[in-house]
Scaffold this active site. Sequence first.
Site, PDB file in Angstrom:
ATOM      1  CG  ASP A  16      -1.675   1.367   1.459  1.00 26.20           C
ATOM      2  OD1 ASP A  16      -2.167   1.723   0.489  1.00 26.20           O
ATOM      3  OD2 ASP A  16      -1.450   1.835   2.734  1.00 26.20           O
ATOM      4  CG  ASP A  18      -1.496   7.708   0.539  1.00 31.53           C
ATOM      5  OD1 ASP A  18      -1.137   9.118   0.589  1.00 31.53           O
ATOM      6  OD2 ASP A  18      -1.733   7.281  -0.579  1.00 31.53           O
ATOM      7  CG  ASP A 193      -2.593   2.739   6.210  1.00 30.62           C
ATOM      8  OD1 ASP A 193      -2.535   2.617   5.167  1.00 30.62           O
ATOM      9  OD2 ASP A 193      -2.869   3.734   6.638  1.00 30.62           O
TER      10      ASP A 193
END
Length: 238
Positions: A16, A18, A193
């Site tokens: 991922d 961001d 996240d």
Amino acid sequence: MTPPPLDPERHALLLDFDGTLVEFAPRPDHVRLRPGAAERLDALRRRLGGALALVSGRKVEALDRFTSPYRFNAIGVHGHEIRPAGEELRLRPTSPQLDVARRRLAAELGGGDRLRLEDKGSALVLHFREHPEEAERAAQLGRRAVDGLADLHAVPGNMIVELRERGVSKADAVALVAGWPGFAGRLPVFVGDDTTDEDGFRAAAAAGGFGIKVGPGPTAAPHRLPDVAAVHTWLADV
Ligand SMILES: [Mg+2]
């Protein structure tokens, strides 16, 4: 649990962006990879025999901008944009209902609105990071915009509400990259996240790999890294 080191011979890495490779910034365009990180990712990709991909809610062109001059294997807008590193971008077709939601949101949001609408083409995002007090209004607007539109749902994320198609998720990324050069026969390791990454964690586990959750919060992933800095430290150990 601290994740085990990657095995460059056996693992494929799906990252991922961001909140995983970059810290959040007040505006999405203001994030930056830390100095040298793009070069290190490029070196890591080579160590993994090419089996490294970025999997993001962002558009692929934005990922390319942040990692310039490198272009990584990328899956953008949660699976709507597909781009192996050396190839042209492919777009998965989008439901015409997205246009209905787009018009509804445009009618609700005036100029100077504290909520910021980002149109990704195949998804719509309401941002309220700069105005956390607008969280509930963003959730309501999102729900109203998809009301009665069976193809779409409004998904809460990190200081955003995202309107996108049902059935398109980061789980698809795991299956997609399995057919790309360098990925065949490798076990996927998915690092992320946010709530959207949970689909990726589960798909990675189902394919014999594992997930790594970045930051706090409940997760299906068996491993965890506390923050972006820890991700980079872990990647540097491969
Ligand atoms: Mg993220």
